[in-house]
Design a protein around this motif. Sequence first.
Motif, PDB file in Angstrom:
ATOM      1  N   ARG B 191      23.396  42.348  -6.805  1.00 10.87           N
ATOM      2  CA  ARG B 191      24.097  41.706  -5.680  1.00 10.87           C
ATOM      3  C   ARG B 191      24.122  40.206  -5.929  1.00 10.87           C
ATOM      4  NH1 ARG B 191      20.879  44.847  -3.134  1.00 10.87           N
ATOM      5  NH2 ARG B 191      19.487  43.148  -2.517  1.00 10.87           N
ATOM      6  N   ILE B 192      25.308  39.638  -6.050  1.00 12.50           N
ATOM      7  CA  ILE B 192      25.399  38.191  -6.310  1.00 12.50           C
ATOM      8  C   ILE B 192      26.406  37.548  -5.370  1.00 12.50           C
ATOM      9  CG2 ILE B 192      24.811  38.528  -8.747  1.00 12.50           C
ATOM     10  CD1 ILE B 192      27.698  38.055  -9.443  1.00 12.50           C
ATOM     11  N   THR B 193      26.187  36.282  -5.137  1.00 12.99           N
ATOM     12  CA  THR B 193      27.084  35.535  -4.251  1.00 12.99           C
ATOM     13  C   THR B 193      27.506  34.231  -4.922  1.00 12.99           C
ATOM     14  OG1 THR B 193      26.151  36.441  -2.211  1.00 12.99           O
ATOM     15  CG2 THR B 193      27.252  34.302  -2.046  1.00 12.99           C
ATOM     16  N   ARG B 194      28.759  33.921  -4.726  1.00 13.68           N
ATOM     17  CA  ARG B 194      29.278  32.652  -5.226  1.00 13.68           C
ATOM     18  C   ARG B 194      29.406  31.703  -4.047  1.00 13.68           C
ATOM     19  NH1 ARG B 194      32.994  29.322  -7.585  1.00 13.68           N
ATOM     20  NH2 ARG B 194      35.062  29.116  -6.659  1.00 13.68           N
ATOM     21  N   VAL B 195      28.801  30.525  -4.167  1.00 16.93           N
ATOM     22  CA  VAL B 195      28.956  29.499  -3.132  1.00 16.93           C
ATOM     23  C   VAL B 195      29.986  28.518  -3.669  1.00 16.93           C
ATOM     24  CG1 VAL B 195      27.820  27.727  -1.761  1.00 16.93           C
ATOM     25  CG2 VAL B 195      26.587  29.822  -2.381  1.00 16.93           C
ATOM     26  N   VAL B 225      31.114  32.757  -0.601  1.00 15.58           N
ATOM     27  CA  VAL B 225      30.889  31.959   0.599  1.00 15.58           C
ATOM     28  C   VAL B 225      31.546  30.616   0.367  1.00 15.58           C
ATOM     29  CG1 VAL B 225      29.158  30.754   1.955  1.00 15.58           C
ATOM     30  CG2 VAL B 225      28.729  33.095   1.162  1.00 15.58           C
ATOM     31  N   ARG B 226      32.351  30.199   1.354  1.00 20.22           N
ATOM     32  CA  ARG B 226      33.057  28.930   1.193  1.00 20.22           C
ATOM     33  C   ARG B 226      32.180  27.787   1.681  1.00 20.22           C
ATOM     34  NH1 ARG B 226      36.721  29.427  -2.244  1.00 20.22           N
ATOM     35  NH2 ARG B 226      37.155  31.412  -1.247  1.00 20.22           N
ATOM     36  N   SER B 227      32.140  26.708   0.919  1.00 23.50           N
ATOM     37  CA  SER B 227      31.318  25.570   1.317  1.00 23.50           C
ATOM     38  C   SER B 227      32.052  24.308   0.892  1.00 23.50           C
ATOM     39  CB  SER B 227      29.965  25.677   0.615  1.00 23.50           C
ATOM     40  OG  SER B 227      29.143  24.585   0.954  1.00 23.50           O
ATOM     41  N   ASP B 228      31.494  23.132   1.178  1.00 23.47           N
ATOM     42  CA  ASP B 228      32.054  21.970   0.491  1.00 23.47           C
ATOM     43  C   ASP B 228      31.050  21.643  -0.593  1.00 23.47           C
ATOM     44  OD1 ASP B 228      30.042  20.244   1.454  1.00 23.47           O
ATOM     45  OD2 ASP B 228      31.209  19.758   3.231  1.00 23.47           O
ATOM     46  N   LEU B 229      31.161  20.526  -1.226  1.00 18.95           N
ATOM     47  CA  LEU B 229      30.312  20.308  -2.394  1.00 18.95           C
ATOM     48  C   LEU B 229      29.079  19.469  -2.089  1.00 18.95           C
ATOM     49  CD1 LEU B 229      33.278  19.728  -4.841  1.00 18.95           C
ATOM     50  CD2 LEU B 229      31.770  21.719  -4.811  1.00 18.95           C
ATOM     51  N   SER B 230      28.786  19.272  -0.815  1.00 18.60           N
ATOM     52  CA  SER B 230      27.683  18.378  -0.464  1.00 18.60           C
ATOM     53  C   SER B 230      26.328  19.067  -0.472  1.00 18.60           C
ATOM     54  CB  SER B 230      27.932  17.783   0.921  1.00 18.60           C
ATOM     55  OG  SER B 230      27.736  18.778   1.899  1.00 18.60           O
ATOM     56  N   GLY B 250      21.217  36.801  -6.841  1.00 19.54           N
ATOM     57  CA  GLY B 250      21.754  35.788  -7.757  1.00 19.54           C
ATOM     58  C   GLY B 250      22.793  34.943  -7.059  1.00 19.54           C
ATOM     59  N   LEU B 251      22.715  33.637  -7.268  1.00 21.11           N
ATOM     60  CA  LEU B 251      23.652  32.716  -6.632  1.00 21.11           C
ATOM     61  C   LEU B 251      24.305  31.830  -7.694  1.00 21.11           C
ATOM     62  CD1 LEU B 251      21.432  31.469  -3.650  1.00 21.11           C
ATOM     63  CD2 LEU B 251      23.258  33.190  -3.565  1.00 21.11           C
ATOM     64  N   ILE B 252      25.617  31.676  -7.554  1.00 21.79           N
ATOM     65  CA  ILE B 252      26.345  30.789  -8.468  1.00 21.79           C
ATOM     66  C   ILE B 252      27.028  29.712  -7.637  1.00 21.79           C
ATOM     67  CG2 ILE B 252      28.160  30.632 -10.205  1.00 21.79           C
ATOM     68  CD1 ILE B 252      27.721  33.565 -10.846  1.00 21.79           C
ATOM     69  N   PHE B 253      26.739  28.466  -7.958  1.00 18.89           N
ATOM     70  CA  PHE B 253      27.277  27.351  -7.175  1.00 18.89           C
ATOM     71  C   PHE B 253      28.378  26.618  -7.927  1.00 18.89           C
ATOM     72  CE2 PHE B 253      23.194  28.288  -5.456  1.00 18.89           C
ATOM     73  CZ  PHE B 253      23.347  28.089  -4.088  1.00 18.89           C
ATOM     74  N   ILE B 257      24.859  19.600  -7.252  1.00 21.93           N
ATOM     75  CA  ILE B 257      24.228  19.127  -6.023  1.00 21.93           C
ATOM     76  C   ILE B 257      23.865  20.297  -5.103  1.00 21.93           C
ATOM     77  CG2 ILE B 257      24.565  17.722  -3.955  1.00 21.93           C
ATOM     78  CD1 ILE B 257      24.662  15.925  -6.209  1.00 21.93           C
ATOM     79  N   MET B 258      24.837  21.180  -4.899  1.00 17.89           N
ATOM     80  CA  MET B 258      24.573  22.325  -4.017  1.00 17.89           C
ATOM     81  C   MET B 258      23.479  23.206  -4.595  1.00 17.89           C
ATOM     82  SD  MET B 258      28.175  23.620  -2.388  1.00 17.89           S
ATOM     83  CE  MET B 258      28.924  24.161  -3.918  1.00 17.89           C
ATOM     84  N   ALA B 259      23.487  23.359  -5.899  1.00 20.93           N
ATOM     85  CA  ALA B 259      22.495  24.230  -6.522  1.00 20.93           C
ATOM     86  C   ALA B 259      21.084  23.666  -6.335  1.00 20.93           C
ATOM     87  CB  ALA B 259      22.807  24.400  -8.009  1.00 20.93           C
ATOM     88  N   VAL B 260      20.974  22.357  -6.468  1.00 25.49           N
ATOM     89  CA  VAL B 260      19.669  21.737  -6.274  1.00 25.49           C
ATOM     90  C   VAL B 260      19.237  21.896  -4.819  1.00 25.49           C
ATOM     91  CG1 VAL B 260      18.418  19.560  -6.258  1.00 25.49           C
ATOM     92  CG2 VAL B 260      19.927  20.103  -8.165  1.00 25.49           C
TER      93      VAL B 260
END
Lengths: 345, 345
Positions: B191-195, B225-230, B250-253, B257-260
């Motif tokens: 199961r993975i998600t893309r931010v 998941v929709r986000s901005d880049l902040s 698993g998450l892919i950003f 910045i978002m990943a941190v």
Amino acid sequence: MTSAARARRVTIADVAREAQTSTASVSYALNGRPGISEATRERVLEVAARLGWSPASAARALAGAGADTIGLVLTKDPRDLSVEPFYMQFIAGVESALAVRSRGLLLEVAADADAEVEAIRRWRGSRRVDGVLLTDLRPHDQRIAVVREAGVPAVAVGDPSAAAGLTTVWTDDAAAMRQAVQHLAALGHRRITRVAAPRRYAYTAIRDDAFDQTARACGLDHDIVRSDLSEDAGAVATRAVLSSPRPPTGLIFDNDIMAVAALTTAHQRGLSVPGDVSIIAWDDSLLCRLVTPGLTALSHDVVALGAQAARRLLDVIDGAEPAVYQEATPMLQVRASTGPAPTEA
Amino acid sequence: MTSAARARRVTIADVAREAQTSTASVSYALNGRPGISEATRERVLEVAARLGWSPASAARALAGAGADTIGLVLTKDPRDLSVEPFYMQFIAGVESALAVRSRGLLLEVAADADAEVEAIRRWRGSRRVDGVLLTDLRPHDQRIAVVREAGVPAVAVGDPSAAAGLTTVWTDDAAAMRQAVQHLAALGHRRITRVAAPRRYAYTAIRDDAFDQTARACGLDHDIVRSDLSEDAGAVATRAVLSSPRPPTGLIFDNDIMAVAALTTAHQRGLSVPGDVSIIAWDDSLLCRLVTPGLTALSHDVVALGAQAARRLLDVIDGAEPAVYQEATPMLQVRASTGPAPTEA
DNA sequence: TTGTAAGCGTTATCAG
DNA sequence: CTGATAACGCTTACAA
């Protein structure tokens, strides 16, 4: 079918013809200057907008008006530049101040001090900029003589003692350094080392002196290690310092990159931060917040610094007298990288 | 006692007089153009140097020659700008390419898309720049129509599908995304998600599609998941995702910045990275190396990208035909933030 | 090969 | 208040 007109640009002559007046009046109207009736002014403005006129800054500059642009030349290797958060923050601040007065920013990265001076000369000769921002002041900086001699409006960012009477925007680095040293002293540290920037920066001597004096006043063993501001140099300096017979328990760095490198180095050697050694960074950036442990840092608002510098430069361009502007002193932002000195073995 | 001469600038007329020739010849000599004898050329050059002549770019631009400057307009809030390592790296690359051909860079930070278009129009109208660099391409980007219509030489940085035939410099984001997804699949994640970045960027859809297709091909549960880049948005998105009934492992950003921020968020919730959740960042910067654990990231050379874009723009200005240049595909730099999927509870 | 002169689009001066 | 007209410094036909 307006395609035929596409190639030619709209000039004030076109506007004048269409508005049935002279180019002089158009110029006055467009620049909001007195000496023209309100009726004509409005007519001109309306026509200019309708025709899609926009000023040719080349012509404007040539005719003696300003270039509506300021210059910033950075002396750095491009790859180093990209790693230092400081510059992007500074530029962002400059841009924010420029935007509200619709001025442009001309940026140049110079390889060395000579190239820097060369760029300033070229800019002033070519009328590309109305003034320049001087960062990373050096002792006896030749750029100051150049802008003075060439009559280029300029603002120096750095200690007034190095700015030789130019309008200056500065922060009190000596006071900031005192905070850092006193913080370590208060935590019981007896031996501290400053890992410093090269002597070619004017602020280096100021921070050196403040470090020495404060450490002495607090009765601490203290030492200064010269480094450059890179990640690698920071790691090398840290290794050397920590390998000495009686290593210091507190380290103060001249930027954030070196401090982060030190953190990594300490961990690699199995040392605990702050258990074995405390670390303080200068220039608090995202990095300092995000590493583990968070880095205690001398924090200041670089974006605001850039904005202030740009605003003051616009003042100088408008004929303001030289003045000195002090920004907020960097504040010690205490995080987890500093703690009580380890008890002697 | 040369002080009297200080105010006036040296022009080609002065050089011509001193070298006993005409301004036309001086111009030819100075620009290395044919139609002049070697003898006069050398004489002119010598005199120009002696008199300290430097070209007035305003006059040059006005007379129809180039401005020797390219423009870059960034659409970002200045404070966000300063936090994104990407832009400084890009600018550094641009500068390095420009320096060797002694061109300047005019930088502007625009508040929104309209301001951006406005800046381009203004620049072209005012003859301040010879061409522009377009970054952060949007779907149906209006800037492309503007530069085309106005005949402004331009290079787009982004996917060719969004560049509408303009000269383009791009990286294969779809291929990069495939690597990221397959990496997680290979580690056993189900199961993975893309931010993701906002839809206003052209690359978003490309990465979305690649993510969906690859995840499906690998038989993974997947979500975007929709986000901005902040930083903040990254943290919020991460919290939301990790709070779901069956959180992804698993998450892919879409940036570093978002990943941190996600890393910090996970730690705050007592989750282990990569024990409980694996994290992948896009745009490998210093940050990714320095946090603990180091972040697995899609790494590419942004400095080189900027340099390439600038070089291609100079080509276009010199009349080159539109072309598409593919840069190296971002490579997955594996670090400690990705590991085997946790075994189901 | 050289020199003359006409722009380029503004601003600014100076008579009307 | 308004309108010619001369700079500003350079490029570039066009003549010589």
